[in-house]
Design an enzyme around this catalytic site. Structure first.
Site, PDB file in Angstrom:
ATOM      1  N   GLY A 298       0.779  -1.248   0.000  1.00  0.00           N
ATOM      2  CA  GLY A 298       0.000   0.000   0.000  1.00  0.00           C
ATOM      3  C   GLY A 298       0.803   1.286   0.000  1.00  0.00           C
TER       4      GLY A 298
ATOM      5  CD  GLU B  78       1.018   0.626   6.522  1.00  0.00           C
ATOM      6  OE1 GLU B  78       1.273   0.608   5.307  1.00  0.00           O
ATOM      7  OE2 GLU B  78       0.690  -0.381   7.179  1.00  0.00           O
TER       8      GLU B  78
ATOM      9  CG  ASP C 249      -8.339   0.720  10.029  1.00  0.00           C
ATOM     10  OD1 ASP C 249      -9.134   1.575  10.444  1.00  0.00           O
ATOM     11  OD2 ASP C 249      -8.705  -0.389   9.598  1.00  0.00           O
TER      12      ASP C 249
ATOM     13  CG  ASN D  12      -4.357  -4.134  15.958  1.00  0.00           C
ATOM     14  OD1 ASN D  12      -4.173  -3.623  17.061  1.00  0.00           O
ATOM     15  ND2 ASN D  12      -5.525  -4.634  15.590  1.00  0.00           N
ATOM     16  CB  THR D  13      -0.313  -3.007  10.644  1.00  0.00           C
ATOM     17  OG1 THR D  13      -1.525  -3.685  10.327  1.00  0.00           O
ATOM     18  CG2 THR D  13       0.772  -3.444   9.694  1.00  0.00           C
TER      19      THR D  13
ATOM     20  CE  LYS E 133      -9.813   3.421   7.599  1.00  0.00           C
ATOM     21  NZ  LYS E 133     -10.711   2.416   6.993  1.00  0.00           N
TER      22      LYS E 133
END
Ligand code: IMP
Ligand code: MG
Length: 176
Positions: free
Chosen positions: A42, A97, A101, A104-105, A129
């Site tokens: 992404g 990145e 969101d 977690n990542t 977000k």
């Protein structure tokens, strides 16, 4: 079921925002060498545009990690499909990145990379977000803060599609 993309940020708005972010990073690091780490897939559109505007010596590496399958709901667990090519000890690292969101990542990536003893590590995301945050994560440079909508384009996908849209838009599913 039909999918419709509603434009949220034009290519021009995105490019202007990226220049602003690059200026913040240039100010922070001066002439210090920076090791830029893109989170595949992404981040690639954002990373290539951003690094064109960085003025310090830059090296690049990539990691493929994520917590999404083919759907729109985070699975919560991090899978590393491709690790970095190079060691990062003693390097100033900037992880790039597409979107934060649940958080977690990035929080898992931060933990994993911090354990490898970089000289420093910072995070940069084109979109944020915050309404969906589950894990608190420090992101030093953010482009746009958006509401809880699923977005595609400029690298972001839905089931691997739409990454090549030059703009960012929210995805709507319409029942015919
Ligand atoms: P997190 O772990 O929930 O913060 O998820 C981050 C990852 O989920 C991002 O790198 C994206 O790949 C994906 N993601 C989260 N929200 C969206 C979205 O609105 N569109 C596309 N991908 C998303
Ligand atoms: Mg991703």
């Amino acid at each position: 079921m039909r999918e419709v993309v509603h434009e949220m940020f034009s290519e021009e708005q995105i490019k202007e925002k990226i220049v602003e972010i690059a200026e913040q990073i240039n100010k922070k690091y001066g002439n210090e060498a920076l090791h830029v780490i893109g989170v595949l897939k992404g981040s690639i559109f954002f990373l290539t545009e951003l690094t064109k505007h960085l003025t310090m010596p830059v090296t690049l590496d990539f990691i493929a990690a994520g917590s999404y399958g083919d759907g729109t709901v985070s699975s919560g667990s991090l899978s590393v499909d491709k690790d970095l090519d190079d060691e990062i000890d003693d390097l100033h690292c900037l992880v790039v990145e597409d979107i934060v969101d649940t958080g977690n990542t990035l929080s898992k990536i931060r933990k994993m990379l911090t354990a490898r003893n970089p000289a420093s590590i910072e995070f940069c995301a084109l979109l944020d977000k915050p309404d969906r945050r589950e894990t608190q994560v420090d992101v030093e440079y953010t482009g746009f803060v958006i509401p809880d909508e699923f977005v595609v384009g400029y690298g972001l996908d839905y089931a691997q599609r739409y990454r090549n849209l030059p703009y960012i838009g929210s995805l709507e599913w319409i029942e015919d």
